[in-house]
Scaffold this motif. Structure first.
Motif, PDB file in Angstrom:
ATOM      1  N   ILE A 128       1.092  -1.233  -0.002  1.00 43.41           N
ATOM      2  CA  ILE A 128      -0.179  -0.273   0.345  1.00 43.41           C
ATOM      3  C   ILE A 128       0.506   1.369   0.323  1.00 43.41           C
ATOM      4  O   ILE A 128       0.671   1.795  -0.194  1.00 43.41           O
ATOM      5  N   ARG A 129       1.955   0.792   0.932  1.00 48.45           N
ATOM      6  CA  ARG A 129       2.858   2.193   0.765  1.00 48.45           C
ATOM      7  C   ARG A 129       3.211   2.767  -0.927  1.00 48.45           C
ATOM      8  O   ARG A 129       3.598   3.650  -1.058  1.00 48.45           O
ATOM      9  N   GLN A 130       3.853   1.550  -1.887  1.00 45.60           N
ATOM     10  CA  GLN A 130       4.208   1.917  -2.920  1.00 45.60           C
ATOM     11  C   GLN A 130       2.922   1.874  -3.375  1.00 45.60           C
ATOM     12  O   GLN A 130       3.638   3.340  -4.773  1.00 45.60           O
ATOM     13  N   GLU A 131       1.934   1.920  -3.857  1.00 45.42           N
ATOM     14  CA  GLU A 131       1.454   1.514  -4.807  1.00 45.42           C
ATOM     15  C   GLU A 131       0.029   2.427  -4.038  1.00 45.42           C
ATOM     16  O   GLU A 131      -1.189   2.862  -5.572  1.00 45.42           O
ATOM     17  N   ASP A 169      11.951  21.628   7.453  1.00 46.87           N
ATOM     18  CA  ASP A 169      13.370  21.576   7.097  1.00 46.87           C
ATOM     19  C   ASP A 169      12.880  20.547   5.903  1.00 46.87           C
ATOM     20  O   ASP A 169      14.233  20.174   5.561  1.00 46.87           O
ATOM     21  N   SER A 170      12.480  20.033   6.028  1.00 48.75           N
ATOM     22  CA  SER A 170      12.941  18.250   5.611  1.00 48.75           C
ATOM     23  C   SER A 170      11.271  17.871   4.593  1.00 48.75           C
ATOM     24  O   SER A 170      10.154  17.634   4.978  1.00 48.75           O
ATOM     25  N   VAL A 171      10.887  16.719   3.520  1.00 48.99           N
ATOM     26  CA  VAL A 171      10.204  16.158   2.908  1.00 48.99           C
ATOM     27  C   VAL A 171       9.910  15.019   3.126  1.00 48.99           C
ATOM     28  O   VAL A 171      11.809  14.697   2.556  1.00 48.99           O
ATOM     29  N   ARG A 172       9.259  13.956   3.787  1.00 48.95           N
ATOM     30  CA  ARG A 172       9.659  12.656   3.797  1.00 48.95           C
ATOM     31  C   ARG A 172       9.017  12.047   2.504  1.00 48.95           C
ATOM     32  O   ARG A 172       7.894  11.553   2.530  1.00 48.95           O
ATOM     33  N   SER A 173       9.610  11.077   1.986  1.00 49.61           N
ATOM     34  CA  SER A 173       8.947  10.902   0.393  1.00 49.61           C
ATOM     35  C   SER A 173       8.718   9.482   0.720  1.00 49.61           C
ATOM     36  O   SER A 173      10.928   8.685   0.340  1.00 49.61           O
ATOM     37  N   ARG A 174       8.343   8.230   1.310  1.00 54.07           N
ATOM     38  CA  ARG A 174       8.862   6.703   1.429  1.00 54.07           C
ATOM     39  C   ARG A 174      10.258   6.815   2.294  1.00 54.07           C
ATOM     40  O   ARG A 174      11.069   5.592   1.746  1.00 54.07           O
ATOM     41  N   GLY A 175      10.005   7.363   3.170  1.00 53.08           N
ATOM     42  CA  GLY A 175      11.594   6.915   4.114  1.00 53.08           C
ATOM     43  C   GLY A 175      12.096   7.605   4.002  1.00 53.08           C
ATOM     44  O   GLY A 175      13.176   7.992   4.213  1.00 53.08           O
ATOM     45  N   SER A 176      12.429   8.400   2.906  1.00 53.81           N
ATOM     46  CA  SER A 176      13.768   9.397   2.058  1.00 53.81           C
ATOM     47  C   SER A 176      13.620  10.836   2.244  1.00 53.81           C
ATOM     48  O   SER A 176      12.026  11.607   2.369  1.00 53.81           O
ATOM     49  N   VAL A 177      14.453  11.447   2.907  1.00 52.63           N
ATOM     50  CA  VAL A 177      14.185  13.146   3.207  1.00 52.63           C
ATOM     51  C   VAL A 177      15.058  13.912   1.540  1.00 52.63           C
ATOM     52  O   VAL A 177      16.252  13.253   1.770  1.00 52.63           O
ATOM     53  N   ILE A 178      14.131  14.969   2.141  1.00 46.55           N
ATOM     54  CA  ILE A 178      14.686  15.808   0.890  1.00 46.55           C
ATOM     55  C   ILE A 178      15.072  16.869   1.601  1.00 46.55           C
ATOM     56  O   ILE A 178      14.056  17.689   1.985  1.00 46.55           O
ATOM     57  N   PRO A 179      16.345  17.410   1.212  1.00 47.44           N
ATOM     58  CA  PRO A 179      16.949  18.638   2.066  1.00 47.44           C
ATOM     59  C   PRO A 179      16.077  19.812   1.785  1.00 47.44           C
ATOM     60  O   PRO A 179      16.425  19.696   0.161  1.00 47.44           O
ATOM     61  N   SER A 180      15.945  21.054   2.110  1.00 45.84           N
ATOM     62  CA  SER A 180      15.300  21.702   1.771  1.00 45.84           C
ATOM     63  C   SER A 180      16.027  22.410   2.142  1.00 45.84           C
ATOM     64  O   SER A 180      17.106  22.714   1.972  1.00 45.84           O
ATOM     65  N   GLY A 181      15.735  23.749   0.199  1.00 43.40           N
ATOM     66  CA  GLY A 181      17.331  24.679   0.001  1.00 43.40           C
ATOM     67  C   GLY A 181      17.903  23.975  -0.989  1.00 43.40           C
ATOM     68  O   GLY A 181      18.610  25.248  -2.186  1.00 43.40           O
ATOM     69  N   ALA A 200      10.024   9.344  -9.344  1.00 44.07           N
ATOM     70  CA  ALA A 200      11.917   8.907  -9.865  1.00 44.07           C
ATOM     71  C   ALA A 200      12.112   8.253  -8.518  1.00 44.07           C
ATOM     72  O   ALA A 200      12.903   7.053  -8.770  1.00 44.07           O
ATOM     73  N   GLU A 201      12.380   8.617  -7.230  1.00 38.59           N
ATOM     74  CA  GLU A 201      12.393   8.515  -5.649  1.00 38.59           C
ATOM     75  C   GLU A 201      11.866   6.764  -6.202  1.00 38.59           C
ATOM     76  O   GLU A 201      12.327   6.201  -5.293  1.00 38.59           O
ATOM     77  N   LYS A 202      10.238   6.896  -6.571  1.00 35.17           N
ATOM     78  CA  LYS A 202       9.826   5.433  -6.744  1.00 35.17           C
ATOM     79  C   LYS A 202      10.134   4.409  -7.355  1.00 35.17           C
ATOM     80  O   LYS A 202       9.876   3.281  -6.843  1.00 35.17           O
ATOM     81  N   SER A 203      10.301   4.695  -8.528  1.00 34.19           N
ATOM     82  CA  SER A 203      11.328   4.130  -9.484  1.00 34.19           C
ATOM     83  C   SER A 203      12.555   3.864  -8.891  1.00 34.19           C
ATOM     84  O   SER A 203      12.689   1.926  -8.851  1.00 34.19           O
ATOM     85  N   LYS A 204      13.229   4.331  -8.091  1.00 34.32           N
ATOM     86  CA  LYS A 204      14.440   3.765  -7.256  1.00 34.32           C
ATOM     87  C   LYS A 204      14.580   2.860  -6.591  1.00 34.32           C
ATOM     88  O   LYS A 204      14.861   1.984  -6.332  1.00 34.32           O
ATOM     89  N   LYS A 205      13.532   3.485  -5.815  1.00 34.16           N
ATOM     90  CA  LYS A 205      12.699   2.273  -4.810  1.00 34.16           C
ATOM     91  C   LYS A 205      12.743   0.794  -5.381  1.00 34.16           C
ATOM     92  O   LYS A 205      13.260  -0.405  -4.547  1.00 34.16           O
ATOM     93  N   GLU A 206      11.316   1.298  -6.241  1.00 35.52           N
ATOM     94  CA  GLU A 206      11.333  -0.381  -6.368  1.00 35.52           C
ATOM     95  C   GLU A 206      12.350  -0.755  -6.976  1.00 35.52           C
ATOM     96  O   GLU A 206      12.551  -1.717  -6.970  1.00 35.52           O
ATOM     97  N   ALA A 207      13.071   0.438  -7.590  1.00 35.57           N
ATOM     98  CA  ALA A 207      14.328  -1.021  -8.216  1.00 35.57           C
ATOM     99  C   ALA A 207      15.410  -1.691  -7.661  1.00 35.57           C
ATOM    100  O   ALA A 207      15.609  -2.952  -7.500  1.00 35.57           O
ATOM    101  N   SER A 208      15.308  -0.336  -6.220  1.00 32.43           N
ATOM    102  CA  SER A 208      16.318  -1.018  -5.113  1.00 32.43           C
ATOM    103  C   SER A 208      15.741  -2.215  -4.345  1.00 32.43           C
ATOM    104  O   SER A 208      16.425  -3.827  -3.338  1.00 32.43           O
ATOM    105  N   LEU A 209      14.331  -2.555  -4.221  1.00 37.94           N
ATOM    106  CA  LEU A 209      13.123  -3.431  -3.632  1.00 37.94           C
ATOM    107  C   LEU A 209      13.445  -4.403  -4.209  1.00 37.94           C
ATOM    108  O   LEU A 209      13.290  -5.911  -4.094  1.00 37.94           O
ATOM    109  N   GLU A 210      13.428  -4.490  -5.857  1.00 37.91           N
ATOM    110  CA  GLU A 210      13.566  -5.290  -6.948  1.00 37.91           C
ATOM    111  C   GLU A 210      14.575  -5.910  -7.604  1.00 37.91           C
ATOM    112  O   GLU A 210      15.090  -7.737  -6.715  1.00 37.91           O
TER     113      GLU A 210
END
Length: 403
Positions: A128-131, A169-181, A200-210
């Motif tokens: 569900i987190r992914q889809e 200060d940061s935005v969480r996207s599927r567990g990743s942190v994007i620094p502000s600025g 892109a982060e999602k695809s990268k995460k999916e690739a890593s997960l795969e």
């Protein structure tokens, strides 16, 4: 990881959806949502696989208990439950159909919770987190603790990542942190760029997960091959031991069969030997009985012969002295000795005999009368005093006449 209810208060305009799993008796996810999301209206959703009628009724009763919990905590709530083979796909379908913006669900079963838990353990939660659509903010909890939060990307158009606020200060996207600025995101078109970054982060995460899944599959495959070889070796070893055991068992059976055959032969021989000995014993007993009968017959014949010899001798003496006793009365003469009686004794047969002659007769085992050959009633002898006096007078008279 965040703890239990704190001072954080979130202003939510949307309805809060709370997904409950197959363990309908666990209320920790619902209680956390009521205490931490700041929502005033809640919708309890449950996706279950096709159930029997009784199971459906039971599920509805438990959902009613969830509603009662909401009323006790002074919040408004409703329930939705649908049937679907895949629970996670059913939740994704509900999110899409109802345009769900806020969702609270379990990160794993409460029994799997630990203080070191830092990510999702449930495969349904990971899916569900992914889809789930990017517009849906999802809180994943376990045993009343927040384990992971997936922020929505396009839901809040007023969010500025260039803000100096400590909460941004940061935005969480599927567990990743994007620094502000690093990125300047404006209202409107900036959201499209942010969505591209998210994808892109999602695809990268999916690739890593795969890749991780592929490594795990390879590892499991190698372990399975290793276990298969170990099982094969164990199988052949067990097969070898089984064959050896069967050979030993066959030898033991042959030995037992041989022993049984020998024992049966010995038993048969012993039985035949006992039978022969029994026959010999019976024959010997029969011969012995005949020998005893023959002995008794010979003894009886000997006794009869002795008596006959004695009688002949007495007859001879009687003949030689017949002149001397010719004039004696017949009842003075003993029927056995054929001589004039000196000590006449009366026997049970009523006849009188010389005491010595009748005693000898009885001592030789005769129990019959010498005169009638009938069995005597008893062997007692009574002196015949009257006859003895008559004989003595006759002898005295005879003696006087000779002089």
């Amino acid at each position: 990881m965040m703890g239990k209810p704190g001072s954080q208060q979130l202003l939510m305009d949307e309805k809060i959806y709370v997904a409950v799993g197959s363990d309908l008796g666990n209320k920790s996810t619902l209680v956390w949502a009521i205490q931490n999301t700041g929502g005033k209206e809640f919708c309890i959703i449950h996706v279950h696989q096709p159930l029997y009628r009784k199971d459906k009724e039971k599920a509805q009763k438990i959902l009613d208990k969830y509603l009662q919990t909401c009323r006790q905590m002074n919040v408004c709530a409703e329930t939705i439950h649908i049937e679907m083979e895949s629970v996670e796909k059913g939740i994704i379908q509900l999110i899409s159909e109802r345009n769900v913006k806020k969702l609270v669900m379990g990160a794993a079963s409460d029994r799997h919770y630990s203080m070191r838990m830092a990510d999702l353990l449930s495969t349904k939660a990971i899916y569900i987190r992914q889809e789930a659509p990017a517009t849906c903010c999802i809180w994943f909890t376990c045993k009343g603790y927040l384990v992971y939060k997936r922020e929505d990307i396009m839901g809040n158009t007023s969010l500025e990542y260039a803000s100096t606020s400590s909460d941004q200060d940061s935005v969480r996207s599927r567990g990743s942190v994007i620094p502000s600025g690093q990125y300047t995101i404006s209202r409107g078109n900036g959201n499209v760029y942010q969505l591209a970054v998210f994808e892109a982060e999602k695809s990268k995460k999916e690739a890593s997960l795969e890749a991780l899944k592929h490594q795990e599959v390879e590892k499991e495959k190698n372990e399975a091959i290793k276990r298969a070889k170990e099982w094969e070796n164990a199988y052949f070893e067990e097969l070898k031991q089984r064959k050896e055991t069967e050979m030993e068992l066959k030898k033991v059976r042959e030995k037992l069969e041989n022993m049984r055959y020998i024992s049966e032969n010995r038993i048969t021989e012993s039985f035949m030997l006992v039978q022969k000995l029994q026959d010999k014993y019976n024959l010997a007993t029969k011969v012995l009985r005949k020998a005893k009968e023959e002995r008794d017959r010979l003894i009886k014949g000997r006794d009869i012969a002795i008596i006959e010899v004695e009688e002949l001798r007495k007859i001879h003496e009687k003949v030689s002295r017949s002149d001397e006793h010719r004039e004696a009365p017949q009842y003075f003469i003993c029927p056995i000795s054929l001589e004039v009686m000196k000590d006449p004794q009366l026997a049970a047969d009523g006849f009188t005999y010389e005491a010595k002659a009748i005693s000898t007769w009885l001592q030789r085992g005769h129990e019959t009368s010498p005169m009638t050959n009938t069995k005597l009633l008893h062997t007692k002898l009574v002196p015949n005093l009257a006859l003895r006096s008559a004989i003595q007078e006759w002898l005295h008279a005879s003696s006087s006449s000779r002089k």
